[in-house]
Structures are given as structure tokens and as C-alpha cells.
Scaffold this motif. Structure first.
Motif, PDB file in Angstrom:
ATOM      1  N   LEU A 178       0.828  -1.202   0.000  1.00 58.26           N
ATOM      2  CA  LEU A 178       0.000   0.000   0.000  1.00 58.26           C
ATOM      3  C   LEU A 178       0.865   1.255   0.000  1.00 58.26           C
ATOM      4  O   LEU A 178       0.584   2.230  -0.720  1.00 58.26           O
ATOM      5  CB  LEU A 178      -0.928  -0.015   1.223  1.00 58.26           C
ATOM      6  CG  LEU A 178      -2.136   0.919   1.212  1.00 58.26           C
ATOM      7  CD1 LEU A 178      -3.015   0.671   0.001  1.00 58.26           C
ATOM      8  CD2 LEU A 178      -2.943   0.750   2.498  1.00 58.26           C
ATOM      9  N   PHE A 179       1.949   1.229   0.793  1.00 57.91           N
ATOM     10  CA  PHE A 179       2.832   2.398   0.846  1.00 57.91           C
ATOM     11  C   PHE A 179       3.508   2.629  -0.502  1.00 57.91           C
ATOM     12  O   PHE A 179       3.609   3.770  -0.975  1.00 57.91           O
ATOM     13  CB  PHE A 179       3.886   2.227   1.939  1.00 57.91           C
ATOM     14  CG  PHE A 179       4.878   3.361   1.984  1.00 57.91           C
ATOM     15  CD1 PHE A 179       4.548   4.552   2.602  1.00 57.91           C
ATOM     16  CD2 PHE A 179       6.120   3.246   1.382  1.00 57.91           C
ATOM     17  CE1 PHE A 179       5.439   5.618   2.625  1.00 57.91           C
ATOM     18  CE2 PHE A 179       7.024   4.297   1.393  1.00 57.91           C
ATOM     19  CZ  PHE A 179       6.679   5.484   2.022  1.00 57.91           C
ATOM     20  N   GLU A 180       3.993   1.565  -1.134  1.00 63.43           N
ATOM     21  CA  GLU A 180       4.685   1.722  -2.412  1.00 63.43           C
ATOM     22  C   GLU A 180       3.730   2.248  -3.478  1.00 63.43           C
ATOM     23  O   GLU A 180       4.111   3.092  -4.303  1.00 63.43           O
ATOM     24  CB  GLU A 180       5.285   0.380  -2.853  1.00 63.43           C
ATOM     25  CG  GLU A 180       6.002   0.408  -4.201  1.00 63.43           C
ATOM     26  CD  GLU A 180       7.154   1.398  -4.255  1.00 63.43           C
ATOM     27  OE1 GLU A 180       7.523   1.803  -5.386  1.00 63.43           O
ATOM     28  OE2 GLU A 180       7.698   1.775  -3.198  1.00 63.43           O
ATOM     29  N   TYR A 181       2.506   1.779  -3.460  1.00 58.86           N
ATOM     30  CA  TYR A 181       1.515   2.291  -4.411  1.00 58.86           C
ATOM     31  C   TYR A 181       1.305   3.790  -4.199  1.00 58.86           C
ATOM     32  O   TYR A 181       1.268   4.567  -5.164  1.00 58.86           O
ATOM     33  CB  TYR A 181       0.195   1.548  -4.248  1.00 58.86           C
ATOM     34  CG  TYR A 181      -0.884   2.044  -5.176  1.00 58.86           C
ATOM     35  CD1 TYR A 181      -1.025   1.516  -6.455  1.00 58.86           C
ATOM     36  CD2 TYR A 181      -1.763   3.051  -4.773  1.00 58.86           C
ATOM     37  CE1 TYR A 181      -2.008   1.983  -7.321  1.00 58.86           C
ATOM     38  CE2 TYR A 181      -2.739   3.525  -5.632  1.00 58.86           C
ATOM     39  CZ  TYR A 181      -2.862   2.993  -6.901  1.00 58.86           C
ATOM     40  OH  TYR A 181      -3.829   3.464  -7.758  1.00 58.86           O
ATOM     41  N   CYS A 182       1.170   4.189  -2.936  1.00 63.22           N
ATOM     42  CA  CYS A 182       0.952   5.610  -2.639  1.00 63.22           C
ATOM     43  C   CYS A 182       2.186   6.443  -2.970  1.00 63.22           C
ATOM     44  O   CYS A 182       2.060   7.589  -3.419  1.00 63.22           O
ATOM     45  CB  CYS A 182       0.563   5.773  -1.165  1.00 63.22           C
ATOM     46  SG  CYS A 182      -1.073   5.108  -0.766  1.00 63.22           S
ATOM     47  N   VAL A 186       2.283   9.633  -5.461  1.00 67.23           N
ATOM     48  CA  VAL A 186       2.831  10.950  -5.123  1.00 67.23           C
ATOM     49  C   VAL A 186       3.770  11.427  -6.223  1.00 67.23           C
ATOM     50  O   VAL A 186       3.740  12.603  -6.626  1.00 67.23           O
ATOM     51  CB  VAL A 186       3.560  10.904  -3.765  1.00 67.23           C
ATOM     52  CG1 VAL A 186       4.352  12.189  -3.525  1.00 67.23           C
ATOM     53  CG2 VAL A 186       2.555  10.683  -2.633  1.00 67.23           C
ATOM     54  N   GLN A 187       4.602  10.544  -6.720  1.00 67.95           N
ATOM     55  CA  GLN A 187       5.523  10.920  -7.799  1.00 67.95           C
ATOM     56  C   GLN A 187       4.760  11.385  -9.038  1.00 67.95           C
ATOM     57  O   GLN A 187       5.142  12.373  -9.677  1.00 67.95           O
ATOM     58  CB  GLN A 187       6.429   9.734  -8.136  1.00 67.95           C
ATOM     59  CG  GLN A 187       7.413   9.385  -7.040  1.00 67.95           C
ATOM     60  CD  GLN A 187       8.268   8.170  -7.382  1.00 67.95           C
ATOM     61  OE1 GLN A 187       7.951   7.405  -8.297  1.00 67.95           O
ATOM     62  NE2 GLN A 187       9.354   7.981  -6.647  1.00 67.95           N
ATOM     63  N   ARG A 188       3.674  10.684  -9.360  1.00 64.79           N
ATOM     64  CA  ARG A 188       2.863  11.086 -10.521  1.00 64.79           C
ATOM     65  C   ARG A 188       2.208  12.435 -10.286  1.00 64.79           C
ATOM     66  O   ARG A 188       2.141  13.280 -11.190  1.00 64.79           O
ATOM     67  CB  ARG A 188       1.807  10.020 -10.812  1.00 64.79           C
ATOM     68  CG  ARG A 188       2.357   8.717 -11.365  1.00 64.79           C
ATOM     69  CD  ARG A 188       1.234   7.852 -11.938  1.00 64.79           C
ATOM     70  NE  ARG A 188       0.231   7.523 -10.931  1.00 64.79           N
ATOM     71  CZ  ARG A 188       0.302   6.445 -10.154  1.00 64.79           C
ATOM     72  NH1 ARG A 188       1.333   5.600 -10.263  1.00 64.79           N
ATOM     73  NH2 ARG A 188      -0.647   6.201  -9.275  1.00 64.79           N
ATOM     74  N   LYS A 189       1.700  12.648  -9.079  1.00 66.61           N
ATOM     75  CA  LYS A 189       1.010  13.907  -8.777  1.00 66.61           C
ATOM     76  C   LYS A 189       1.972  15.095  -8.807  1.00 66.61           C
ATOM     77  O   LYS A 189       1.576  16.213  -9.144  1.00 66.61           O
ATOM     78  CB  LYS A 189       0.319  13.823  -7.408  1.00 66.61           C
ATOM     79  CG  LYS A 189      -0.805  12.807  -7.334  1.00 66.61           C
ATOM     80  CD  LYS A 189      -1.951  13.178  -8.249  1.00 66.61           C
ATOM     81  CE  LYS A 189      -3.058  12.148  -8.181  1.00 66.61           C
ATOM     82  NZ  LYS A 189      -4.155  12.486  -9.134  1.00 66.61           N
ATOM     83  N   ARG A 190       3.208  14.864  -8.441  1.00 63.92           N
ATOM     84  CA  ARG A 190       4.175  15.958  -8.480  1.00 63.92           C
ATOM     85  C   ARG A 190       4.513  16.334  -9.914  1.00 63.92           C
ATOM     86  O   ARG A 190       4.826  17.486 -10.207  1.00 63.92           O
ATOM     87  CB  ARG A 190       5.426  15.562  -7.705  1.00 63.92           C
ATOM     88  CG  ARG A 190       5.219  15.694  -6.193  1.00 63.92           C
ATOM     89  CD  ARG A 190       6.482  15.563  -5.408  1.00 63.92           C
ATOM     90  NE  ARG A 190       6.344  16.217  -4.110  1.00 63.92           N
ATOM     91  CZ  ARG A 190       7.106  15.968  -3.060  1.00 63.92           C
ATOM     92  NH1 ARG A 190       8.074  15.075  -3.147  1.00 63.92           N
ATOM     93  NH2 ARG A 190       6.928  16.612  -1.930  1.00 63.92           N
ATOM     94  N   ARG A 191       4.439  15.347 -10.804  1.00 62.71           N
ATOM     95  CA  ARG A 191       4.676  15.634 -12.224  1.00 62.71           C
ATOM     96  C   ARG A 191       3.439  16.204 -12.898  1.00 62.71           C
ATOM     97  O   ARG A 191       3.528  17.097 -13.744  1.00 62.71           O
ATOM     98  CB  ARG A 191       5.111  14.362 -12.957  1.00 62.71           C
ATOM     99  CG  ARG A 191       6.471  13.812 -12.552  1.00 62.71           C
ATOM    100  CD  ARG A 191       6.934  12.749 -13.537  1.00 62.71           C
ATOM    101  NE  ARG A 191       5.958  11.666 -13.654  1.00 62.71           N
ATOM    102  CZ  ARG A 191       6.001  10.546 -12.944  1.00 62.71           C
ATOM    103  NH1 ARG A 191       6.964  10.363 -12.060  1.00 62.71           N
ATOM    104  NH2 ARG A 191       5.096   9.606 -13.118  1.00 62.71           N
ATOM    105  N   ALA A 216      -1.280   9.475   2.555  1.00 65.27           N
ATOM    106  CA  ALA A 216      -2.182   8.903   1.553  1.00 65.27           C
ATOM    107  C   ALA A 216      -2.535   7.461   1.903  1.00 65.27           C
ATOM    108  O   ALA A 216      -3.688   7.037   1.746  1.00 65.27           O
ATOM    109  CB  ALA A 216      -1.544   8.971   0.169  1.00 65.27           C
ATOM    110  N   MET A 217      -1.552   6.712   2.379  1.00 62.26           N
ATOM    111  CA  MET A 217      -1.795   5.330   2.774  1.00 62.26           C
ATOM    112  C   MET A 217      -2.799   5.263   3.926  1.00 62.26           C
ATOM    113  O   MET A 217      -3.740   4.451   3.907  1.00 62.26           O
ATOM    114  CB  MET A 217      -0.480   4.668   3.190  1.00 62.26           C
ATOM    115  CG  MET A 217      -0.636   3.242   3.679  1.00 62.26           C
ATOM    116  SD  MET A 217       0.957   2.476   4.093  1.00 62.26           S
ATOM    117  CE  MET A 217       1.430   3.437   5.536  1.00 62.26           C
TER     118      MET A 217
END
Length: 382
Positions: A178-182, A186-191, A216-217
Motif C-alpha cells: 500500500l505504501f509503495e503504491y501511494c 505521489v511521484q505522478r502527482k508531483r509531475r 495517503a496510505m
């Protein structure tokens, strides 16, 4: 709670096992020692006791409730717990304020209506758990966080693993996934930011990727799992007593108070707290590091506060339930949960005045493998 779990001490009620103080010795499901606090007023006092918290100076030796990653034992940093909690609330609460949730309410109502339309289109029988209780909170929290609902099957698997009370390896696997997915979200949202909570957190330059992913998790887990449980259990209480269903159908203005009463009448999990120092709780010595369980069911059914506490009364005006916590530990997602529950209960009783259970209540199986509980299925007809 069986009498074998209560230590032999003077002043203990032979029926309830509780001391006159409201504190009694007990064992957790893992066999660890703990204190159980019962009664409305004592539980309220302990909610705001500054020397009770969720962390422990030696978490590896602390008493546990189970193997669940979030709920089974201590969480957080003992030295900075208070500051960390205040920081988290200050960052997240504005995104789930009553005002924001009221603005979001039409969207929740629309999602609920679509799910009920889909359920009705399948015929006059359904599993309400899979048709409404699970997808409604999932769709809502996915939209708020800006994550694709198409990943819901993975979310459910991870969330169930995180809440597992008996398999620590499975619980830790769920947290990791779950943490890795979140983190990737986050990386996508920053881009490529959008209009969602995750993107707004990413806009804060003081927040690290790990912090936002952790928030987020937590939101993805807590933001839908408890609502899944309360929708299912609430509908079950309504259907198990047909007069309650009829009353709400004929008096839709009772929906807000009915929702609060159903939340009070449920049986929430005892909340774990750890003593940060030696404490005197109404004459009972609680040692530093001891596990104290806040008995929410006892508090919500205290006859000194709630007249006929076992009866569901939609016009009840007395007391305030603790299902969402109290004080500084009050759940930040409570306004969202209330909107989801009112949408589910209100639209169901309006749309299906003759809905009924399709099986005997006694045959329904509760989820005892996860700490949040709830139902596996809820077969209904109309």
C-alpha cells in the motif's frame, strides 16, 4: 468478556467484571495483559488524558491487540508522538472539513444513486456488501485522493492484509504494498497534479515524498474501511428490525439522528492506548507502558447516559457517542463518513421500502480476521 480474563481483585462486579472505578484487568486476544476502561465518563476522561498515547518506548515488548500493522500494537515515535499527531491533523483536517465535505456531498449522493441503479438493474436480490457497502467508500476516497478506482481490487487485498489480526507477515506485506503504491502516486502527482487531496499535499514544499505517501496510505485505509463496516452493520440493524426501516422510510427528516443512533448502537472495537507515565486512574495504578483499552461499546451503551441503551431510538437526544473518538483524537474523516452513511441509508429506504434480509440474520458471518470487523456478505431482497 469472560470472567477468566479478569484478575481477582476486591471491588469487581461479578456480572460485568468491572471494578467500581471502571478499570479492570483483562487479556487481549494475543494473551497480553491490559486494562479495560468501561463506562461513558471514564472513557471520555481517558480520551483526553495527555499521558495516554499510541506509541511505546519499547514497542517490541509492548502488549498487543493482534498482528494488525495499524492497530495491533504501538504506532508512532514515542519521543515525538504528540507533535507528530498535531502536525498530521493540521495538514489533513482542512481537506476533510465539514464545509469541504458538504460541498462534496452532491458527488457522494450521485455515486450512491449510480451504484443503487446498477444493483436494481440486476434483479430483486443482491449482496448489499459487494453492491454498495464496499464500492461506495472506495469510489469516494479514490476520487478524493486522485487514485484510479480501477485499482480497487488491489486496494481491498492490501487493506484486508493490513488489518489482519493473526498473520503479521501478511499485515506487513499489505503495508509495504500500500505504501509503495501511494509513493508512486505521489511521484505522478508531483509531475502532473490534479484537483485532489494528494496533489494539494504535494504542493506543500515542506512535505517529503515519504510523508505524503504515508498520509495517503492512512487515508486510503481509514477513509474507506470503516465506512464499509458501518454501512453494512447499519443496514443490517435497520433490516433486522423492520419497524426501523419503515420509520426511516416514512420520516426521512430523521436521517441525521438515525445515522448517529446507528453509529452509537454498533459495537466498535476497543481502542488501544499506552500509558506514557505511571497513572492513577480513579484509584487504580496504571504503570508506564501498560496497555489501556478504551471500551467504546461500554461507553456507547452506558445506562447512566443512554436510556434503554440496547434500544435503537432515532429520536434520541441524550449523550454523544464515541464511535469516531473524542477530543484531539476525534476522527478527521467523520464528516465524510457521515455523508456516506446518510447517502446509503437514505437512498436505500427511499428506493426500497420493502427491502428485507434474504437469509436469517444468525447465518451471517462477521469478519473476525480483521480488526475493523464487519460483514462478509449481506444478502437482501426487495
Amino acid at each position: 468478556m469472560t470472567s477468566e480474563l479478569i484478575s481477582s481483585q476486591e471491588g469487581i462486579c461479578p456480572v460485568t467484571g468491572a471494578r467500581a472505578s471502571g478499570m479492570s484487568r483483562t487479556l487481549t486476544p494475543t494473551g497480553d495483559p491490559a486494562w479495560l476502561a468501561t463506562g461513558y465518563h471514564l472513557v471520555r476522561e481517558l480520551f483526553v488524558e495527555p499521558n495516554l498515547g499510541r506509541s511505546h518506548p519499547n514497542p517490541e515488548t509492548a502488549s498487543r491487540m493482534g498482528e494488525s500493522a495499524f492497530f495491533g500494537g504501538p504506532v508512532g515515535n514515542f519521543a515525538s508522538e504528540r507533535a507528530d499527531h498535531l502536525r498530521m491533523k493540521s495538514l489533513l483536517q482542512p481537506h476533510f472539513s465539514v464545509r469541504r465535505m458538504r460541498e462534496f456531498q452532491p458527488r457522494v449522493e450521485a455515486i450512491t444513486a449510480r451504484l443503487i441503479d446498477d444493483m436494481a438493474a440486476q434483479g430483486s436480490a443482491a449482496d448489499l456488501h459487494t453492491a454498495l457497502a464496499v464500492p461506495l467508500p472506495l469510489l469516494v476516497i479514490c476520487e478524493l485522493l486522485g487514485v484510479p478506482y480501477e485499482d480497487q481490487d488491489r486496494f481491498r487485498e492490501w487493506v484486508s492484509a493490513v488489518g489482519n489480526v493473526s498473520d503479521r507477515a501478511k499485515a506487513e506485506w499489505g503495508v509495504g504494498e500500500l505504501f509503495e503504491y501511494c509513493r508512486q502516486s505521489v511521484q505522478r502527482k508531483r509531475r502532473d497534479p490534479g484537483d485532489d487531496v494528494t496533489s494539494r499535499l504535494c504542493a506543500d514544499p515542506e512535505l517529503s515524498e515519504q510523508e505524503i505517501a504515508t498520509f495517503a496510505m492512512m487515508l486510503l485505509f481509514a477513509g474507506h474501511e470503516t465506512s464499509v463496516v458501518h454501512i453494512g452493520v447499519g443496514v443490517l440493524m435497520l433490516l433486522a428490525e423492520p419497524s426501523l426501516w419503515r420509520t426511516l422510510h416514512e420520516n426521512p427528516a430523521l436521517l441525521p439522528t438515525a445515522t448517529e443512533e446507528l453509529l452509537r448502537a454498533c459495537e466498535p472495537t476497543n481502542l488501544p492506548r499506552y500509558a506514557r507515565t505511571d497513572l492513577d486512574v480513579r484509584g487504580v495504578r496504571v504503570a508506564a507502558g501498560d496497555l489501556v483499552l478504551l471500551g467504546l461499546t461500554s461507553a456507547n451503551h452506558d445506562p447512566t447516559v443512554f436510556t434503554e441503551p440496547s434500544r435503537v431510538d432515532f429520536t434520541r437526544q441524550e449523550g454523544t457517542h464515541f464511535t469516531f473518538g473524542y477530543g484531539a483524537r476525534y476522527c478527521i474523516g467523520a464528516p465524510l463518513a457521515r455523508i456516506e452513511l446518510q447517502a446509503a441509508f437514505g437512498q436505500l429506504v427511499s428506493r426500497f421500502p420493502d427491502m428485507r434480509l434474504a437469509v436469517d440474520k444468525e447465518t451471517l458471518i462477521m469478519r473476525d480476521e480483521v480488526f475493523t470487523g464487519g460483514l462478509h456478505t449481506l444478502p437482501v431482497r426487495w
